[in-house]
Design a protein around this motif. Structure first.
Motif, PDB file in Angstrom:
ATOM      1  N   ALA A   1      25.870  28.004  36.810  1.00 19.99           N
ATOM      2  CA  ALA A   1      25.248  29.214  36.820  1.00 19.99           C
ATOM      3  C   ALA A   1      24.021  28.830  37.632  1.00 19.99           C
ATOM      4  N   LEU A   2      23.579  29.825  38.518  1.00 24.38           N
ATOM      5  CA  LEU A   2      22.303  29.634  39.351  1.00 24.38           C
ATOM      6  C   LEU A   2      21.439  30.727  39.234  1.00 24.38           C
ATOM      7  N   VAL A   3      20.367  30.085  38.574  1.00 24.00           N
ATOM      8  CA  VAL A   3      18.959  31.143  38.717  1.00 24.00           C
ATOM      9  C   VAL A   3      18.386  31.304  39.555  1.00 24.00           C
ATOM     10  N   PHE A   4      18.053  32.436  39.990  1.00 25.27           N
ATOM     11  CA  PHE A   4      17.201  32.599  41.085  1.00 25.27           C
ATOM     12  C   PHE A   4      16.062  33.730  41.020  1.00 25.27           C
ATOM     13  N   THR A   5      15.087  33.693  42.020  1.00 25.33           N
ATOM     14  CA  THR A   5      14.180  35.175  42.111  1.00 25.33           C
ATOM     15  C   THR A   5      14.456  35.714  43.422  1.00 25.33           C
ATOM     16  N   ALA A   6      13.853  36.656  43.523  1.00 24.98           N
ATOM     17  CA  ALA A   6      13.900  37.590  44.823  1.00 24.98           C
ATOM     18  C   ALA A   6      13.082  38.610  44.634  1.00 24.98           C
ATOM     19  N   THR A   7      12.889  39.464  45.711  1.00 23.85           N
ATOM     20  CA  THR A   7      12.099  40.609  46.078  1.00 23.85           C
ATOM     21  C   THR A   7      13.110  41.474  46.508  1.00 23.85           C
ATOM     22  N   VAL A   8      13.157  42.989  45.921  1.00 26.66           N
ATOM     23  CA  VAL A   8      13.740  43.865  46.716  1.00 26.66           C
ATOM     24  C   VAL A   8      12.935  45.136  46.615  1.00 26.66           C
ATOM     25  N   ASN A   9      12.698  45.802  47.770  1.00 28.44           N
ATOM     26  CA  ASN A   9      11.678  47.052  47.956  1.00 28.44           C
ATOM     27  C   ASN A   9      10.544  47.000  47.133  1.00 28.44           C
ATOM     28  N   GLY A  10       9.817  45.534  47.112  1.00 28.95           N
ATOM     29  CA  GLY A  10       8.486  45.311  46.637  1.00 28.95           C
ATOM     30  C   GLY A  10       8.641  45.133  45.068  1.00 28.95           C
ATOM     31  N   LYS A  11       9.879  45.039  44.510  1.00 32.52           N
ATOM     32  CA  LYS A  11      10.097  44.727  42.958  1.00 32.52           C
ATOM     33  C   LYS A  11      10.721  43.289  42.888  1.00 32.52           C
ATOM     34  N   ARG A  12      10.096  42.306  42.305  1.00 27.19           N
ATOM     35  CA  ARG A  12      10.060  40.988  41.809  1.00 27.19           C
ATOM     36  C   ARG A  12      11.269  40.984  40.695  1.00 27.19           C
ATOM     37  N   LEU A  13      12.342  40.248  41.252  1.00 26.81           N
ATOM     38  CA  LEU A  13      13.514  40.117  39.960  1.00 26.81           C
ATOM     39  C   LEU A  13      13.692  38.699  39.880  1.00 26.81           C
ATOM     40  N   GLN A  14      14.230  38.698  38.647  1.00 23.19           N
ATOM     41  CA  GLN A  14      14.770  37.233  38.176  1.00 23.19           C
ATOM     42  C   GLN A  14      16.454  37.656  38.035  1.00 23.19           C
ATOM     43  N   GLY A  15      17.300  36.461  38.379  1.00 22.06           N
ATOM     44  CA  GLY A  15      18.679  36.978  38.150  1.00 22.06           C
ATOM     45  C   GLY A  15      19.533  35.473  38.460  1.00 22.06           C
ATOM     46  N   CYS A  16      20.772  35.516  38.081  1.00 20.47           N
ATOM     47  CA  CYS A  16      21.570  34.512  37.900  1.00 20.47           C
ATOM     48  C   CYS A  16      22.904  34.829  38.314  1.00 20.47           C
ATOM     49  N   ASP A  17      23.481  33.788  39.471  1.00 20.51           N
ATOM     50  CA  ASP A  17      24.839  33.928  39.684  1.00 20.51           C
ATOM     51  C   ASP A  17      25.676  33.156  38.633  1.00 20.51           C
ATOM     52  N   PHE A  18      26.675  33.710  38.213  1.00 19.95           N
ATOM     53  CA  PHE A  18      27.794  32.937  37.252  1.00 19.95           C
ATOM     54  C   PHE A  18      28.984  32.986  38.308  1.00 19.95           C
ATOM     55  N   LEU A  19      29.354  31.487  38.454  1.00 22.09           N
ATOM     56  CA  LEU A  19      30.478  31.164  39.168  1.00 22.09           C
ATOM     57  C   LEU A  19      31.605  30.502  38.334  1.00 22.09           C
ATOM     58  N   HIS A  20      32.916  30.899  38.771  1.00 26.45           N
ATOM     59  CA  HIS A  20      33.894  30.260  38.161  1.00 26.45           C
ATOM     60  C   HIS A  20      34.838  29.792  39.275  1.00 26.45           C
ATOM     61  N   LEU A  21      35.323  28.631  39.115  1.00 25.61           N
ATOM     62  CA  LEU A  21      36.302  28.054  40.276  1.00 25.61           C
ATOM     63  C   LEU A  21      37.791  28.062  39.633  1.00 25.61           C
ATOM     64  N   ASP A  22      38.606  28.284  40.757  1.00 32.07           N
ATOM     65  CA  ASP A  22      40.022  27.837  40.190  1.00 32.07           C
ATOM     66  C   ASP A  22      40.431  26.843  40.394  1.00 32.07           C
ATOM     67  N   GLU A  23      41.756  26.477  40.262  1.00 34.41           N
ATOM     68  CA  GLU A  23      42.390  25.074  40.148  1.00 34.41           C
ATOM     69  C   GLU A  23      42.056  24.397  41.923  1.00 34.41           C
ATOM     70  N   GLU A  24      41.784  25.203  42.840  1.00 32.00           N
ATOM     71  CA  GLU A  24      41.707  24.742  44.053  1.00 32.00           C
ATOM     72  C   GLU A  24      40.245  24.387  44.322  1.00 32.00           C
ATOM     73  N   GLY A  25      39.360  24.798  43.479  1.00 30.29           N
ATOM     74  CA  GLY A  25      37.982  24.794  43.682  1.00 30.29           C
ATOM     75  C   GLY A  25      37.457  25.805  44.540  1.00 30.29           C
ATOM     76  N   LYS A  26      37.994  27.030  44.595  1.00 28.89           N
ATOM     77  CA  LYS A  26      37.606  28.278  45.234  1.00 28.89           C
ATOM     78  C   LYS A  26      36.891  29.250  44.054  1.00 28.89           C
ATOM     79  N   ILE A  27      35.929  30.187  44.402  1.00 24.79           N
ATOM     80  CA  ILE A  27      35.056  30.889  43.443  1.00 24.79           C
ATOM     81  C   ILE A  27      36.357  31.886  43.019  1.00 24.79           C
ATOM     82  N   ASP A  28      36.675  32.134  42.083  1.00 23.35           N
ATOM     83  CA  ASP A  28      37.648  33.339  41.681  1.00 23.35           C
ATOM     84  C   ASP A  28      36.737  34.371  40.642  1.00 23.35           C
TER      85      ASP A  28
END
Length: 130
Positions: free
Chosen positions: A70-97
């Protein structure tokens, strides 16, 4: 630092795409239906890099087995500040599935939906290889 984070922070779309499994599924914070496939997910990530301003990861959380992040981030889009999170799961080969993104507050999610909507024709062309 997880390689996905490094690729995003370096704004390196080629490195991002290399981390994706062919059968990756992207679940958007603003679309009802998930988007399957490496080409579409990579195109969406390139679109996100075009619309996010001041993007910064602020926290990284990993499962001890190394397959969930889980990667928590902040950013701005069209003047709006946001907080978000990227949730990643990896397969058996280590690739994001599986990549799920969540954002808040609602006003920022709406700004993101609008900005990404304006990108969608380009995203579809890129995913189709045009």
């Amino acid at each position: 630092m997880y390689p996905f984070r490094k690729a995003v922070e370096n704004r390196d779309p080629g490195a991002l795409e290399a981390l994706l499994a062919d059968d990756v599924v992207f679940t958007s914070p603003v679309a009802f239906k998930p988007y399957p496939g490496k080409a579409m997910t990579a195109a969406i990530l390139r679109g996100v890099m075009r619309v996010f301003e001041d993007f910064t990861y602020v926290r990284e959380i990993a499962n001890p087995d190394g397959r969930d992040h889980a990667l928590v981030f902040t950013a701005t889009v069209n003047g709006k500040r946001l907080q978000g999170c990227d949730f990643l799961h990896l397969d058996e080969e280590g690739k994001i599935d599986d990549l799920t993104v969540m954002v808040r507050p609602l006003s920022a999610a709406q700004a993101l939906a609008e900005a990404m909507g304006a990108q969608f024709d380009r995203i579809a062309r890129e995913a189709a290889g045009a």
